[in-house]
Scaffold this active site. Structure first.
Site, PDB file in Angstrom:
ATOM      1  N   GLU A  41      46.822  46.879  47.309  1.00 55.47           N
ATOM      2  CA  GLU A  41      47.026  47.853  46.254  1.00 55.47           C
ATOM      3  C   GLU A  41      45.718  48.614  46.060  1.00 55.47           C
ATOM      4  O   GLU A  41      44.661  47.999  45.965  1.00 55.47           O
ATOM      5  CB  GLU A  41      47.452  47.136  44.956  1.00 55.47           C
ATOM      6  CG  GLU A  41      48.393  47.943  44.092  1.00 55.47           C
ATOM      7  CD  GLU A  41      47.705  49.126  43.453  1.00 55.47           C
ATOM      8  OE1 GLU A  41      48.378  50.121  43.155  1.00 55.47           O
ATOM      9  OE2 GLU A  41      46.490  49.059  43.248  1.00 55.47           O
ATOM     10  N   CYS A  76      47.372  49.614  36.455  1.00 55.51           N
ATOM     11  CA  CYS A  76      47.927  49.119  37.711  1.00 55.51           C
ATOM     12  C   CYS A  76      49.435  48.962  37.632  1.00 55.51           C
ATOM     13  O   CYS A  76      49.951  48.471  36.634  1.00 55.51           O
ATOM     14  CB  CYS A  76      47.295  47.758  38.008  1.00 55.51           C
ATOM     15  SG  CYS A  76      47.918  46.990  39.489  1.00 55.51           S
ATOM     16  N   CYS A 118      50.210  44.719  38.393  1.00 52.28           N
ATOM     17  CA  CYS A 118      49.942  43.646  37.429  1.00 52.28           C
ATOM     18  C   CYS A 118      49.853  44.137  35.985  1.00 52.28           C
ATOM     19  O   CYS A 118      49.057  43.606  35.216  1.00 52.28           O
ATOM     20  CB  CYS A 118      48.680  42.894  37.798  1.00 52.28           C
ATOM     21  SG  CYS A 118      47.204  43.898  37.618  1.00 52.28           S
ATOM     22  N   HIS A 172      47.765  42.643  32.381  1.00 53.34           N
ATOM     23  CA  HIS A 172      46.908  43.441  31.491  1.00 53.34           C
ATOM     24  C   HIS A 172      47.461  43.463  30.070  1.00 53.34           C
ATOM     25  O   HIS A 172      46.705  43.406  29.097  1.00 53.34           O
ATOM     26  CB  HIS A 172      46.737  44.859  32.035  1.00 53.34           C
ATOM     27  CG  HIS A 172      45.741  44.933  33.150  1.00 53.34           C
ATOM     28  ND1 HIS A 172      44.396  44.711  32.957  1.00 53.34           N
ATOM     29  CD2 HIS A 172      45.890  45.169  34.473  1.00 53.34           C
ATOM     30  CE1 HIS A 172      43.752  44.821  34.117  1.00 53.34           C
ATOM     31  NE2 HIS A 172      44.647  45.090  35.053  1.00 53.34           N
ATOM     32  N   ARG A 227      46.114  37.800  40.351  1.00 50.03           N
ATOM     33  CA  ARG A 227      44.992  37.786  41.297  1.00 50.03           C
ATOM     34  C   ARG A 227      43.758  37.071  40.782  1.00 50.03           C
ATOM     35  O   ARG A 227      42.731  37.076  41.436  1.00 50.03           O
ATOM     36  CB  ARG A 227      44.641  39.230  41.703  1.00 50.03           C
ATOM     37  CG  ARG A 227      45.679  39.766  42.624  1.00 50.03           C
ATOM     38  CD  ARG A 227      45.736  41.270  42.709  1.00 50.03           C
ATOM     39  NE  ARG A 227      46.984  41.607  43.354  1.00 50.03           N
ATOM     40  CZ  ARG A 227      48.174  41.549  42.730  1.00 50.03           C
ATOM     41  NH1 ARG A 227      48.259  41.261  41.447  1.00 50.03           N
ATOM     42  NH2 ARG A 227      49.286  41.786  43.396  1.00 50.03           N
ATOM     43  N   SER A 243      40.128  41.587  40.821  1.00 48.89           N
ATOM     44  CA  SER A 243      39.669  42.180  42.081  1.00 48.89           C
ATOM     45  C   SER A 243      38.257  42.750  41.957  1.00 48.89           C
ATOM     46  O   SER A 243      37.604  43.016  42.969  1.00 48.89           O
ATOM     47  CB  SER A 243      40.654  43.242  42.577  1.00 48.89           C
ATOM     48  OG  SER A 243      41.883  42.618  42.883  1.00 48.89           O
ATOM     49  N   CYS A 289      43.481  44.242  44.633  1.00 50.25           N
ATOM     50  CA  CYS A 289      44.066  45.368  43.903  1.00 50.25           C
ATOM     51  C   CYS A 289      42.922  46.252  43.445  1.00 50.25           C
ATOM     52  O   CYS A 289      42.253  45.941  42.470  1.00 50.25           O
ATOM     53  CB  CYS A 289      44.883  44.920  42.707  1.00 50.25           C
ATOM     54  SG  CYS A 289      45.410  46.361  41.775  1.00 50.25           S
ATOM     55  N   CYS A 307      43.045  48.129  39.997  1.00 50.85           N
ATOM     56  CA  CYS A 307      42.529  47.321  38.898  1.00 50.85           C
ATOM     57  C   CYS A 307      41.017  47.215  38.933  1.00 50.85           C
ATOM     58  O   CYS A 307      40.356  47.209  37.906  1.00 50.85           O
ATOM     59  CB  CYS A 307      43.094  45.904  38.992  1.00 50.85           C
ATOM     60  SG  CYS A 307      44.672  45.730  38.185  1.00 50.85           S
TER      61      CYS A 307
HETATM   62 NI1  NFE Z   1      46.274  45.527  39.866  1.00 47.97          NI
HETATM   63 FE1  NFE Z   1      45.414  42.815  38.692  1.00 47.97          FE
HETATM   64  C1  NFE Z   1      46.139  41.257  38.938  1.00 47.97           C
HETATM   65  C2  NFE Z   1      44.680  42.333  37.129  1.00 47.97           C
HETATM   66  S1  NFE Z   1      43.495  42.929  39.595  1.00 47.97           S
HETATM   67  S2  NFE Z   1      46.615  43.672  40.361  1.00 47.97           S
HETATM   68  O1  NFE Z   1      46.673  40.346  39.135  1.00 47.97           O
HETATM   69  O2  NFE Z   1      44.263  42.048  36.162  1.00 47.97           O
HETATM   70  O3  NFE Z   1      43.126  41.914  40.709  1.00 47.97           O
END
Ligand code: NFE
Ligand code: MG
Length: 519
Positions: free
Chosen positions: A13, A60, A63, A67, A431, A454, A498, A501
């Site tokens: 991503e 994102c 995910c 968040h 993640r 990430s 990702c 993110c």
């Molecule tokens: Ni955009 Fe996320 C997850 C967050 S970043 S995927 O899971 O928080 O690694």
């Protein structure tokens, strides 16, 4: 000396570039570059604190649920109501987040990662009645091979039969993801960007109909996880067992834990959670987490040096796209100055080290299946195995939460928005460790900072020159053919990056990206 540049890395991503310098076929130095600026933190300034839950989900599309969870825990703490969430609210939050993680991990293994190990083009010779395989064969015959090619040519090792079965599962996994998203939407309202998880609890009420509708989907997913996903991960691990030795990383793991088992404890690092909070190094000795020790460095990131080394509660996001020595839009989070990997491996290993009998039995089962030591978990395959076992753990636990729901009882606590306050929301996203920090002044958001999984994993070097976890996982890797470096993408995808993110516009104007290769 050789130089490999992969830009963009596909089947992840967001926008990531990786540059590797090789000597005698081995990576000596790797650089991970997030090529996108985010800036949601800047957009949030001056807004109503309750907007945070809505806005951060736009970081994102993969995910958003994690968040919204971190933002809501953050607001619960800033509003002083963290221990007042009604049981229905706690359980529904867990069910919404769990549904997101199941769908997300199935997506990662099949649609982002499996194609590194499974050769779709072999389906061209398929003779049989499986409709999924025949539809893939039709695409191949029409020459419509995207998203399967272009690709780096892997050393595909599965038998023709196992390979075909895996392609059929690739197609079936689309359906399973849809089921996971539907499950999420039953209590979350919609996916992406659920509207149910809110400060105080949730906005959705449980009913017998909704519980039943969630449960039959969950049962189908559990069947898929037990009989398809886990066996496929084990089959890949069996055929590519040398990848237990590849992509080790920094050796330090960090988890914020996830899935609240009660809310009496307002300190999220002490709260009873299904997945535990903690830190581990290679000796697997469990250490506590103290968020005061987290800082974000920007020595090699395109941000002003005035942002450097700050605790996230005082974090700043001041882009400086022409900064000398910088090579990423990703900041470098550090714990006590050290590099940490986050993700399913970290939370499963931390929960294992905390003595959780279920997780211990699961992980020991996989290790003994491969006659491997716990050290083998620090690897490409260790990450895939941990992600699959984690998916099973939450899917198997969710029926208990569903059956504890009490239709007719409250789902949300009342609150008032304070004029001045601060908050912190910590949760393990799909993640890995995700932290949100807020400062409220005059009833509005004065500062908001997210330190995202990430960001930990894909960060650039810090001021001591320590490479980030993915950079470290790449360094030391032997590349058989530098014009076809499939080892690099296998390592990177094991982290499930990702970058949407992770980063905080586009490549700075006029910057030469060098060689482009789509893999
Ligand atoms: Ni955009 Fe996320 C997850 C967050 S970043 S995927 O899971 O928080 O690694
Ligand atoms: Mg940040």
């Amino acid at each position: 000396m050789g130089r490999i540049i992969i830009d963009p890395i596909t089947r992840i991503e967001g926008h990531l570039k990786v540059e590797a310098v090789t000597e005698n076929g081995v990576i000596k130095e790797a650089r991970s570059t997030g090529t996108l600026f985010r800036g949601i933190e800047v957009i949030l300034q001056g807004r109503d604190p309750r907007d945070a839950q809505r806005y951060v989900q736009r970081i994102c599309g993969v995910c958003p649920t994690s968040h919204s969870t971190a933002a809501t825990l953050n607001l619960d703490s800033a509003f002083g109501i963290a221990d007042q969430i009604p049981e229905n609210g706690r359980l529904l939050r867990n069910l919404i987040l769990g549904a997101a993680h199941i769908a997300d991990h199935i997506l990662h293994f099949y649609h982002l990662c499996a194609l590194d190990y499974v050769d779709v083009t072999k389906v061209a010779s398929y003779q049989g009645n499986n409709s999924a395989l025949n539809s893939v064969k039709d695409f191949i015959e029409r020459g419509e091979l995207g998203p399967f090619v272009p690709r780096y040519e892997g050393d595909y090792r599965l038998s023709d039969e196992a390979n075909q079965q895996a392609v059929a599962h690739y197609v079936e996994a689309f359906n399973m993801r849809r089921k996971g998203q539907e499950m999420l939407s039953i209590f979350g309202g919609k996916m992406p960007h659920n509207c149910a998880i809110m400060p105080g609890g949730v906005t959705e009420v449980p009913t017998v109909d909704k519980i039943a509708s969630f449960l039959w989907r969950l049962n189908e997913l559990r069947d898929f996880i037990d009989n398809v996903y886990l066996p496929d991960v084990l089959a890949v691990a069996g055929a590519y067992s040398d990848y237990f030795e590849v992509g080790k990383g920094c050796g330090n793991l960090l988890s914020f834990g996830s899935f609240d088992l009660d809310v009496k404890e307002t300190d999220l690092l002490k709260r009873d959670r299904l997945l535990k909070q903690g830190r581990l190094s290679a000796d697997l000795k469990l250490e506590p987490v103290d968020t005061d020790k987290i800082t974000e460095q920007v020595r090699h990131s395109w941000y002003s040096e005035s942002n450097n080394g700050r605790h996230p509660s005082e974090g700043q996001t001041t882009p400086e796209p022409e900064k000398a020595g910088a090579y990423s839009w990703i900041k470098s989070p550090r714990y006590d100055g050290k590099v940490y990997e986050v993700g399913p491996l970290a939370r499963m290993a931390v929960t294992y080290a905390s003595g959780d009998p279920k997780v211990k039995a699961m992980v020991d089962g996989v290790l003994s299946h491969f006659n491997a030591q716990p050290g083998a978990l620090f690897s490409v395959l260790g990450r895939h195995a941990a992600r699959a076992l984690y998916t099973k753990l939450i899917a198997d636990t969710m029926p208990e939460w569903l059956l504890q729901l009490k239709p007719g009882e409250p789902v949300c606590a009342d609150y008032e928005i304070p004029e001045e306050s601060t908050g912190m929301g910590l949760v393990d996203a799909a993640r890995g460790a995700l932290g949100h920090w807020i400062e409220i002044k005059e009833g509005k958001i004065a500062n908001y900072q997210c330190v995202v999984p990430s960001t930990w994993n894909l960060c650039p070097r810090d001021e001591q020159g320590q490479p980030g976890p993915v950079e470290q996982a790449l360094e030391g890797t032997r590349i058989r053919d530098e014009s076809n470096p499939f080892e690099i993408v296998r390592i990177i995808r094991s982290f499930d990056p990702c970058i949407a993110c992770a980063v905080h516009l586009v490549t700075p104007k006029g910057k030469d990206l060098g060689k482009f290769r789509v893999c």
